[in-house]
Design a protein around this motif. Structure first.
Motif, short mmCIF file in Angstrom:
data_model
loop_
_atom_site.label_atom_id
_atom_site.label_comp_id
_atom_site.label_asym_id
_atom_site.label_seq_id
_atom_site.Cartn_x
_atom_site.Cartn_y
_atom_site.Cartn_z
N CYS A 1 -23.08 -6.25 -1.42
CA CYS A 1 -22.48 -5.16 -2.20
C CYS A 1 -22.05 -4.01 -1.30
CB CYS A 1 -23.48 -4.68 -3.26
SG CYS A 1 -23.75 -5.86 -4.60
N TRP A 2 -22.84 -3.74 -0.26
CA TRP A 2 -22.44 -2.72 0.73
C TRP A 2 -21.14 -3.14 1.44
CZ3 TRP A 2 -23.37 2.15 1.33
CH2 TRP A 2 -24.60 2.72 1.02
N ILE A 3 -21.03 -4.43 1.77
CA ILE A 3 -19.81 -4.92 2.43
C ILE A 3 -18.59 -4.63 1.55
CG2 ILE A 3 -18.59 -6.97 3.25
CD1 ILE A 3 -21.40 -8.23 3.78
N LYS A 4 -18.71 -4.92 0.26
CA LYS A 4 -17.60 -4.69 -0.67
C LYS A 4 -17.27 -3.20 -0.76
CE LYS A 4 -17.08 -9.01 -1.99
NZ LYS A 4 -15.92 -9.79 -1.52
N TYR A 5 -18.29 -2.36 -0.70
CA TYR A 5 -18.06 -0.90 -0.72
C TYR A 5 -17.18 -0.50 0.47
CZ TYR A 5 -18.92 4.09 -0.12
OH TYR A 5 -18.74 5.44 0.07
N CYS A 6 -17.59 -0.93 1.66
CA CYS A 6 -16.85 -0.55 2.88
C CYS A 6 -15.44 -1.12 2.86
CB CYS A 6 -17.62 -1.04 4.11
SG CYS A 6 -19.23 -0.24 4.30
N LEU A 7 -15.31 -2.37 2.42
CA LEU A 7 -14.00 -3.00 2.34
C LEU A 7 -13.06 -2.23 1.42
CD1 LEU A 7 -14.19 -6.91 2.04
CD2 LEU A 7 -12.80 -5.53 3.57
N ASN A 8 -13.55 -1.94 0.22
CA ASN A 8 -12.70 -1.25 -0.76
C ASN A 8 -12.34 0.15 -0.31
OD1 ASN A 8 -12.32 -2.67 -3.67
ND2 ASN A 8 -14.18 -3.42 -2.69
N LEU A 9 -13.28 0.85 0.34
CA LEU A 9 -13.00 2.20 0.81
C LEU A 9 -11.89 2.17 1.87
CD1 LEU A 9 -13.83 5.19 0.58
CD2 LEU A 9 -15.48 4.79 2.41
N LEU A 10 -11.98 1.23 2.79
CA LEU A 10 -10.95 1.10 3.84
C LEU A 10 -9.60 0.67 3.25
CD1 LEU A 10 -13.07 -0.65 6.63
CD2 LEU A 10 -12.08 1.65 6.76
N GLN A 11 -9.64 -0.30 2.35
CA GLN A 11 -8.39 -0.80 1.77
C GLN A 11 -7.70 0.24 0.90
OE1 GLN A 11 -10.04 -4.40 -0.02
NE2 GLN A 11 -9.09 -5.67 1.54
N ASP A 12 -8.48 0.99 0.12
CA ASP A 12 -7.89 2.03 -0.73
C ASP A 12 -7.32 3.17 0.13
OD1 ASP A 12 -8.66 0.49 -2.82
OD2 ASP A 12 -9.90 1.98 -3.82
N ALA A 13 -8.00 3.47 1.24
CA ALA A 13 -7.48 4.49 2.16
C ALA A 13 -6.15 4.03 2.76
CB ALA A 13 -8.50 4.76 3.26
N LYS A 14 -6.08 2.75 3.10
CA LYS A 14 -4.84 2.19 3.67
C LYS A 14 -3.68 2.33 2.69
CE LYS A 14 -3.02 -2.24 5.45
NZ LYS A 14 -2.04 -2.57 4.43
N LYS A 15 -3.93 2.06 1.41
CA LYS A 15 -2.87 2.17 0.40
C LYS A 15 -2.32 3.60 0.32
CE LYS A 15 -4.82 -1.47 -2.52
NZ LYS A 15 -5.60 -1.74 -3.75
N VAL A 16 -3.21 4.57 0.51
CA VAL A 16 -2.80 5.98 0.43
C VAL A 16 -2.03 6.39 1.69
CG1 VAL A 16 -3.68 8.36 0.36
CG2 VAL A 16 -4.68 6.62 -1.13
N LEU A 17 -2.37 5.79 2.83
CA LEU A 17 -1.84 6.25 4.12
C LEU A 17 -0.63 5.46 4.63
CD1 LEU A 17 -5.25 6.82 5.92
CD2 LEU A 17 -3.54 8.59 5.53
N GLU A 18 -0.37 4.28 4.08
CA GLU A 18 0.68 3.45 4.66
C GLU A 18 2.08 3.85 4.17
OE1 GLU A 18 0.02 -0.64 3.71
OE2 GLU A 18 -0.01 -0.30 1.55
N ASP A 19 3.06 3.59 5.05
CA ASP A 19 4.45 3.85 4.68
C ASP A 19 5.05 2.59 4.05
OD1 ASP A 19 4.94 2.10 6.77
OD2 ASP A 19 5.47 3.67 8.19
N ASN A 20 6.37 2.59 3.86
CA ASN A 20 6.98 1.47 3.14
C ASN A 20 7.06 0.17 3.94
OD1 ASN A 20 8.91 2.29 4.92
ND2 ASN A 20 10.53 2.65 3.42
N ILE A 21 6.67 0.19 5.22
CA ILE A 21 6.62 -1.06 5.99
C ILE A 21 5.18 -1.39 6.41
CG2 ILE A 21 8.99 -0.93 6.85
CD1 ILE A 21 7.80 0.12 9.52
#
Length: 644
Positions: free
Chosen positions: A325-345
């Motif tokens: 469950c901790w692994i999923k927490y870290c994964l989701n936090l990183l992935q959601d941050a990526k969605k906020v920070l990435e450009d169109n490519i």
């Protein structure tokens, strides 16, 4: 009861105590061939108590009126429970008549639970409904409110076990309303049901009464959480589950590992909703409370005792589940941050990054405000420990590599812990899912890494952990898992190829690529093609035929794989015109497959809109390139012939 002398009453109390002991203690030691022996004995004692109470009631001369007000009324249908304002107006719950009804009702209640425990559900329901009928005309009071709630809890469980969720919901919501109204209008610690059959010197303290009453309501909330989950009301279910866990801690009525697993499971709901502060809080609490279960017994101790062996296995598994469950927490936090920070490519948008860094102080203030408003777990003993675990991992989006790496390391540490239990030999599916999560952690971290060489090495780590497992897996038994791994390996090699080319172009200073770089690039490109092709080949029939119709679960992956193979073939670098021609023909063939399939199956177009548009474009352009190449090859051949 005036007509019962003290010796007779003490005999009833003794029978009740014996019945409770048989139910709660002796039944644990019943032999396998007589699993309900003690409960059947308890049932006989309860029946004797009921007969005695009825007999004494008759001696007081009001049996006839009582029969009219209870046994002779038409049976109450188990509909959506009973509103608290319908719980009768005729008899005060504190009156002698109300107390007599409560005592008879309590015996009916215990008989109902007894029959449910012995898997006689219809008989159990009848006794529980008899209890409801006895209480029907009594007002709720401190003498009977606990019984009002307990009987509805049991009926809620009973109807839920029959998948009659809405009926169960009615009983449980009524129990909740009765509790809330009682606490608002009275609030004194009410009589516990066991006290109906307890001599005066053994009555409970106010503190113990209150604890038992609050525990009954905690059970109401626990069952309602499950009901709301089954009804698809996930947010409401999470709220009730959260409150239940907090109440269990406050009342000190919980099994540490069971509580910890429930808190860890709840964290996953909050994570999927982007509520990382609450998700982290649940996981931190789970880690602390699981520690209360004690240390995992050593292998030596487990070999000496079957009990210790079972305890070792259970603790190791449950702690590994919390780690996942901790692994999923870290994964989701990183992935959601990526969605906020990435450009169109898909690259890091530095302007957005700076904007979010400037807003970080306000975000931290909002987090602190959120903590004050949230229902936080813990007692005096555990609150500081939970807060200490929380401080070790952030709940705000990581905005740069340093912050992302801190989250990654927490995830990676939990990967190590989870893999210690979920080993490949015995837990193939679990082990591979953990490996895939570890790979995704590296992929998420790579997004934040500015150094392309280091980013490439992170993807190489992903290949190194997935490739050997993918090759060793039996495709007959683990086909779906192999397909997932093939696709991920193909994408990973493709990402490495793009990174190597970008690096080479920077270092070559716009000059032509050297042979070593070309060889490396082609190797990565070919490896990507290989795994995409392995994925596509896994879709073939036993006779080796490509399916005319792709199943829904593989439709998009298969068409994307075809598109990517087409793209990869066109990117292979070769000085040989014949090799170039072969690569371009392979490229057109794969692009054409995507176009042809979507024309034959129009419903598939929506799943690959971007890929389909580009495939159509390439099907139009590449033949021109092929023709030019053929013409050049023909000219070169003519020139060669002229020379000779």
């Amino acid at each position: 009861m005036a007509s019962i002398n003290s010796d007779e009453w003490r005999a009833i109390c003794d029978k009740f105590t014996n019945a409770q002991n048989l139910t709660e203690v002796e039944s644990r030691n019943d032999p396998e061939n007589e699993p309900f022996r003690s409960k059947y004995k308890a049932r006989e004692l309860l029946r004797e108590i009921y007969s005695s109470l009825k007999c004494f009631n008759a001696g007081e001369g009001d049996e006839e009126s009582r029969e009219e007000s209870t046994d002779q009324r038409p049976p109450v249908e188990p509909v959506d429970g009973q509103r608290e304002d319908e719980c009768g107006q005729d008899v005060s719950g504190d009156s002698a008549a109300g107390l007599r009804a409560a005592k008879l009702g309590a015996v009916e209640y215990y008989l109902g639970v007894n029959h449910v425990d012995t898997e006689e559900l219809s008989a159990g329901q009848e006794h529980l409904m008899n209890c409801m009928k006895l209480l029907e005309r009594c007002s709720v009071s401190s003498e009977n409110v606990s019984l009002f709630i307990h009987v509805r809890n049991q009926l809620g469980i009973l109807w839920a076990s029959r998948d009659e969720t809405e009926t169960a919901q009615g009983f449980l919501e009524t129990a909740e309303a009765i509790y809330q109204r009682y606490m608002k209008e009275d609030g004194t610690p009410p009589t516990d049901m066991t006290e109906y059959f307890t001599t005066e010197e053994n009555l409970l303290t106010h503190q113990e009464r209150n604890k038992r009453f609050e525990l009954a309501y905690t059970h109401t909330m626990y069952y309602l959480a499950q009901i709301y989950k089954n009804l698809g009301q996930n947010e409401r279910a999470a709220t009730y589950c959260h409150s239940t866990l907090q109440r269990q801690l406050q009342l000190n009525q919980f099994s540490p590992m069971e509580w910890a697993l429930n808190a860890a499971t709840l964290s996953q709901y909050y994570i999927t909703k982007g509520q990382f502060m609450l998700g982290r809080h649940c996981l931190s609490a789970a880690s602390v409370i699981s520690g209360l279960a004690g240390d995992v017994p050593s292998e030596a101790a487990a070999q000496e005792s079957e009990t210790e062996s079972e305890r070792r296995e259970k603790l190791r598994q449950q702690r590994a589940e919390i780690a996942r469950c901790w692994i999923k927490y870290c994964l989701n936090l990183l992935q959601d941050a990526k969605k906020v920070l990435e450009d169109n490519i898909g690259e890091l948008d530095t302007d957005r990054q700076e904007e979010l860094k400037r807003a970080r102080r306000r975000e931290e203030e909002e987090e602190e405000k959120g903590r004050k408003n949230a229902l936080l777990f813990g007692s005096e003993d555990t609150f500081d420990s939970i807060a200490s675990v929380e401080e070790k991992v952030q709940c705000l989006f990581p905005l740069d590599f340093t912050e992302a790496r801190a989250v990654f390391l927490v995830g990676q540490n939990n990967v190590t812990q989870a893999k210690e239990y979920f080993v490949m030999d015995g837990y193939v599916t679990d082990h591979i899912e953990i490996l895939q999560d570890h790979s995704t952690l590296f992929r998420s971290l790579a997004f934040f890494e500015e150094d392309l060489e280091r980013r490439c090495k992170m993807h190489k780590r992903r290949v190194d952990m997935l490739e050997p497992v993918c090759q060793d897996l039996n495709s007959q038994y683990y086909l779906m898992i192999r397909r997932q791994m093939m696709f991920e390996l193909a994408e990973t090699y493709s990402e490495m190829m793009d990174l190597k080319l970008t690096l080479a172009n920077r270092q070559a200073d716009a000059q032509s690529l050297d042979s070593h770089t070309i060889k490396k690039f082609n190797h990565l490109c070919s490896a990507s093609v290989k795994y995409f092709q392995m994925f596509l080949d896994s879709l073939r029939s036993p006779e080796g035929k490509i399916p005319e119709h792709l199943e829904e679960e593989v439709l998009r992956p298969a068409l994307v794989a075809r598109f990517r193979v087409g793209r990869l073939h066109s990117r292979l670098i070769s000085s040989s015109p014949s090799a170039q021609l072969e690569n371009l023909n392979n490229s057109v063939e794969n692009y054409k497959y995507v176009v042809d399939y979507c024309e034959a199956h129009p419903e598939a177009s929506a799943t690959v809109e971007t890929e389909l548009e580009l495939s159509k474009e390439m099907v139009g352009l590449l033949p021109l390139k092929i023709n030019r190449l053929k013409a050049r090859m023909a000219t070169n051949n003519t020139d060669d012939d002229a020379v000779h």
